[in-house]
Design an enzyme around this catalytic site. Structure first.
Site, PDB file in Angstrom:
ATOM      1  N   GLY A  13       0.874  -0.753   0.027  1.00 61.06           N
ATOM      2  CA  GLY A  13      -0.687   0.380  -0.083  1.00 61.06           C
ATOM      3  C   GLY A  13       1.026   1.329   0.246  1.00 61.06           C
ATOM      4  O   GLY A  13       0.582   2.201  -0.024  1.00 61.06           O
TER       5      GLY A  13
ATOM      6  N   GLU B 250      -3.871   0.454 -12.393  1.00 63.79           N
ATOM      7  CA  GLU B 250      -4.827  -0.700 -11.972  1.00 63.79           C
ATOM      8  C   GLU B 250      -6.149  -0.179 -11.924  1.00 63.79           C
ATOM      9  O   GLU B 250      -5.675   0.962 -11.553  1.00 63.79           O
ATOM     10  CB  GLU B 250      -3.961  -1.271 -10.875  1.00 63.79           C
ATOM     11  CG  GLU B 250      -3.076  -1.840 -10.791  1.00 63.79           C
ATOM     12  CD  GLU B 250      -3.271  -2.982  -9.120  1.00 63.79           C
ATOM     13  OE1 GLU B 250      -3.367  -2.249  -8.438  1.00 63.79           O
ATOM     14  OE2 GLU B 250      -2.381  -3.532  -9.433  1.00 63.79           O
TER      15      GLU B 250
ATOM     16  N   GLU C 279       0.118 -13.129  -1.678  1.00 59.86           N
ATOM     17  CA  GLU C 279      -0.680 -11.606  -1.297  1.00 59.86           C
ATOM     18  C   GLU C 279      -2.251 -11.495  -2.502  1.00 59.86           C
ATOM     19  O   GLU C 279      -1.643 -11.476  -3.729  1.00 59.86           O
ATOM     20  CB  GLU C 279      -0.427 -10.557  -1.048  1.00 59.86           C
ATOM     21  CG  GLU C 279       0.439 -10.218  -0.056  1.00 59.86           C
ATOM     22  CD  GLU C 279       0.336  -8.869   1.174  1.00 59.86           C
ATOM     23  OE1 GLU C 279       1.285  -8.204   1.493  1.00 59.86           O
ATOM     24  OE2 GLU C 279      -0.274  -7.874  -0.388  1.00 59.86           O
TER      25      GLU C 279
ATOM     26  N   ARG D  87       9.754 -13.137   2.873  1.00 65.03           N
ATOM     27  CA  ARG D  87      10.311 -13.192   4.090  1.00 65.03           C
ATOM     28  C   ARG D  87       8.615 -14.115   5.167  1.00 65.03           C
ATOM     29  O   ARG D  87       8.044 -14.205   4.873  1.00 65.03           O
ATOM     30  CB  ARG D  87      10.395 -11.204   4.751  1.00 65.03           C
ATOM     31  CG  ARG D  87       8.834 -11.119   4.883  1.00 65.03           C
ATOM     32  CD  ARG D  87       8.693  -9.502   5.422  1.00 65.03           C
ATOM     33  NE  ARG D  87       7.385  -8.862   5.261  1.00 65.03           N
ATOM     34  CZ  ARG D  87       6.965  -8.478   3.910  1.00 65.03           C
ATOM     35  NH1 ARG D  87       7.444  -7.819   3.723  1.00 65.03           N
ATOM     36  NH2 ARG D  87       5.581  -8.192   4.537  1.00 65.03           N
TER      37      ARG D  87
HETATM   38  C1  MV4 Z   1      -5.363  -2.124  -4.130  1.00 56.30           C
HETATM   39  C2  MV4 Z   1      -6.943  -1.842  -4.014  1.00 56.30           C
HETATM   40  C3  MV4 Z   1      -8.334  -1.404  -4.560  1.00 56.30           C
HETATM   41  N1  MV4 Z   1      -8.335  -1.815  -5.816  1.00 56.30           N
HETATM   42  N2  MV4 Z   1      -5.239  -2.018  -5.465  1.00 56.30           N
HETATM   43  C4  MV4 Z   1      -3.013  -3.023  -2.476  1.00 56.30           C
HETATM   44  C5  MV4 Z   1      -2.016  -2.880  -0.537  1.00 56.30           C
HETATM   45  C6  MV4 Z   1      -2.525  -2.912   0.652  1.00 56.30           C
HETATM   46  N3  MV4 Z   1      -2.005  -3.339   1.596  1.00 56.30           N
HETATM   47  C7  MV4 Z   1      -3.703  -2.394   0.171  1.00 56.30           C
HETATM   48  N4  MV4 Z   1      -4.122  -2.601  -1.376  1.00 56.30           N
HETATM   49  C8  MV4 Z   1      -5.300  -2.305  -1.995  1.00 56.30           C
HETATM   50  N5  MV4 Z   1      -4.473  -2.373  -3.361  1.00 56.30           N
HETATM   51  C9  MV4 Z   1      -6.864  -1.511  -6.686  1.00 56.30           C
HETATM   52  N6  MV4 Z   1      -6.527  -1.998  -7.599  1.00 56.30           N
HETATM   53  C10 MV4 Z   1      -7.716  -1.701  -2.506  1.00 56.30           C
HETATM   54  C11 MV4 Z   1      -6.227  -1.829  -1.369  1.00 56.30           C
HETATM   55  C12 MV4 Z   1      -6.669  -1.772  -0.052  1.00 56.30           C
HETATM   56  C13 MV4 Z   1      -6.940  -3.384   0.650  1.00 56.30           C
HETATM   57  C14 MV4 Z   1      -6.853  -4.715   0.533  1.00 56.30           C
HETATM   58  C15 MV4 Z   1      -6.700  -4.618   1.098  1.00 56.30           C
HETATM   59  C16 MV4 Z   1      -7.556  -5.340   2.405  1.00 56.30           C
HETATM   60  C17 MV4 Z   1      -7.529  -3.966   2.986  1.00 56.30           C
HETATM   61  C18 MV4 Z   1      -7.245  -2.949   1.698  1.00 56.30           C
HETATM   62  C19 MV4 Z   1      -7.276  -1.407   2.920  1.00 56.30           C
HETATM   63  C20 MV4 Z   1      -7.188  -0.204   1.492  1.00 56.30           C
HETATM   64  C21 MV4 Z   1      -6.501  -0.657   0.383  1.00 56.30           C
END
Ligand code: MV4
Length: 467
Positions: A184, A219, A294, A311
């Protein structure tokens, strides 16, 4: 048949005893350093703790067989100081280094230096680490073997026309991600074309400043996804197994707060499919050691590969508790060249585990980190309760590092039992001194949506914090 000497292998057979390593240096601090020391003790491997001046009174320093100061408090001069850590290994005669998580755990440079100094790095090889370190390259590789990835562009995208071609197909909102980011970090959301074109420049310069790499990719935005990750383990002989999933959907600003296994939403059919996909990815890159794949799972039950972490993770204990497998000991055995002792058909997922990160942060002050002395530390106990923590009464939290004081891991036969037990254990948990996130956890487990298993990305802001 006299004793044989396997000169090319770190696995030395001395009569009846198998010596995995002569001595392991732990290039980390806090609860994970302690976790690794515990694994080494059970394997009868002597340990070396390295520490910064700020950590001289820490529990890992007291519990390791030897301890070496590697520099001043600032991480850049101590836990990230490669020459200092390598010197400590050479000085003490260590033949392997466990990096834990964070710090140098995903540094290809560190792996290369270890190799050139004849020190076994407990983790994957440098090529795999580099490939998975680039989130864009990892996505391309995984997509090529037929695994679903979130629709988007690659990182070589340059001109505006190409970007707009993608957004026309995907629609808004669009995510902008930094190739060198992950977890994130370096992520942005664009609501429309104007927004997107404005953010590109900023995203690139931010990525350059934060990761030293301006590469970004785009994305499609997945609405209300769940973060489902699979623990995998691979050995040198090409065996790969998965140890089920962890649902890490309760996060705040990309910091995970609660993780559980199994996920409340996976059917056994979906678990099988996602687990097989995780194995397929790991086999394709010949993965060795412990790793995490993931996925994002959308509300229609479709899943997409997101990234791989090379890791051991903070949340590994929930998997240990439901499988009975000691992931850290297994990492060490694999790095010593042993064949994996588990096969997929023998892996059983038993009951339900929930992990609560115990951070020294004030939930009433926007989770502001707290430093200072722990006046009293009285962790909970009883059936199904595990506490992994490096703190003790009288310990002073240094202000230089992350705010994780430890983890409470609860096991129950069912999710409901685990939740009831969690409430009991969190109520018992006494930390006097700094504010912690324990009151926040009590709020979450009391929430009707959490109890129903309805947790996804914005759960914390929507259901708990009103932010
Ligand atoms: C995303 C998403 C929605 N659409 N990618 C990526 C890393 C992870 N920590 C959060 N990420 C996300 N990537 C796309 N294309 C939403 C998130 C996201 C998220 C995902 C799962 C659980 C909690 C989250 C909290 C904020 C954003």
């Amino acid at each position: 048949m006299g004793n044989q000497c396997f000169c090319m292998s770190p696995l030395i057979k001395l009569s009846e005893v198998t010596v995995l390593f002569k001595k392991i240096l732990i290039a980390n601090r806090g609860e994970i350093a302690l976790r690794i020391i515990r694994a080494c003790k059970e394997l009868s491997i002597p340990t070396v703790a390295v520490y910064s001046e700020a950590d001289k009174d820490s529990l890992p320093v007291k519990l390791a067989d030897e301890a070496v100061c590697i520099g001043p408090p600032q991480s850049a001069q101590s836990y990230l100081n490669i020459p200092s850590i390598i010197s400590a290994a050479e000085l003490t005669g260590a033949d392997a280094i466990h990096p834990g998580y964070g710090f140098l755990a995903e540094s290809p440079t560190f792996v290369e230096v270890c190799r050139s100094c004849n020190l076994e790095f407990i983790g994957p090889n440098v090529e795999v680490m580099k490939l998975m370190g680039s989130k864009a390259l990892a996505k391309e590789k995984v997509s090529k073997i037929g695994v679903p990835v979130i629709p988007g562009t690659n990182s070589q995208i340059k001109d505006r026309e190409e970007i707009l071609k993608f957004t026309k197909e995907a629609g808004y909102p669009v995510m902008i991600k930094a190739s060198a980011g992950g977890g994130g970090r370096g992520m942005r959301l664009a609501q429309n074309e104007y927004d997107l074109l404005n953010q590109i420049q900023m995203a690139q310069s931010e990525a350059k400043a934060a990761f030293g790499d301006p590469e970004i990719y785009f994305e499609k935005y997945i609405e209300e996804p769940r973060h489902i990750e699979f623990q995998i383990m691979g050995d040198r002989f090409g065996n790969v197994i998965h140890l089920g999933e962890r649902d890490c959907s309760i996060q705040r600003r990309h910091q995970k707060l609660i993780e559980e296994s199994p996920s409340a939403v996976l059917t056994s059919a979906l678990r099988k499919k996602m687990g097989e996909t995780a194995i397929k990815i790991s086999k394709a890159i010949k993965y060795e050691g412990a790793g995490t794949i993931e996925f994002l799972l959308d509300k229609h039950g479709d899943f997409y590969f997101m990234e791989m972490n090379t890791r051991v993770q903070v949340e590994h204990p929930v998997t240990e508790v439901v499988t009975g497998i000691d992931i850290v000991k297994e990492q060490i055995r694999i790095a010593a060249g042993e064949k994996m002792r588990h096969t997929q058909d023998k892996v059983e997922l038993n009951g339900h585990a929930i992990e609560f990160r115990i951070n020294a942060e004030d939930p009433n002050k926007n989770f502001m980190p707290q430093a200072g002395e722990i006046k009293l530390f009285n962790p909970p106990g009883g059936p199904g309760v595990r506490v992994d923590s490096h703190i003790y009464s009288g310990y002073k939290i240094p202000p230089y590092y992350d705010s994780l004081l430890g983890k409470l891991i609860i096991w129950g036969e069912t999710r409901d039992e685990a939740i009831a037990r969690s409430k009991r254990a969190l109520d018992e948990f006494i930390i006097i001194g700094p504010e912690t996130v324990i009151p926040f956890h009590l709020k979450v487990i009391d929430n009707a949506f959490f109890r129903k298993g309805e947790v996804y990305t914005n759960f914390v802001s929507r259901r708990i914090m009103d932010e």
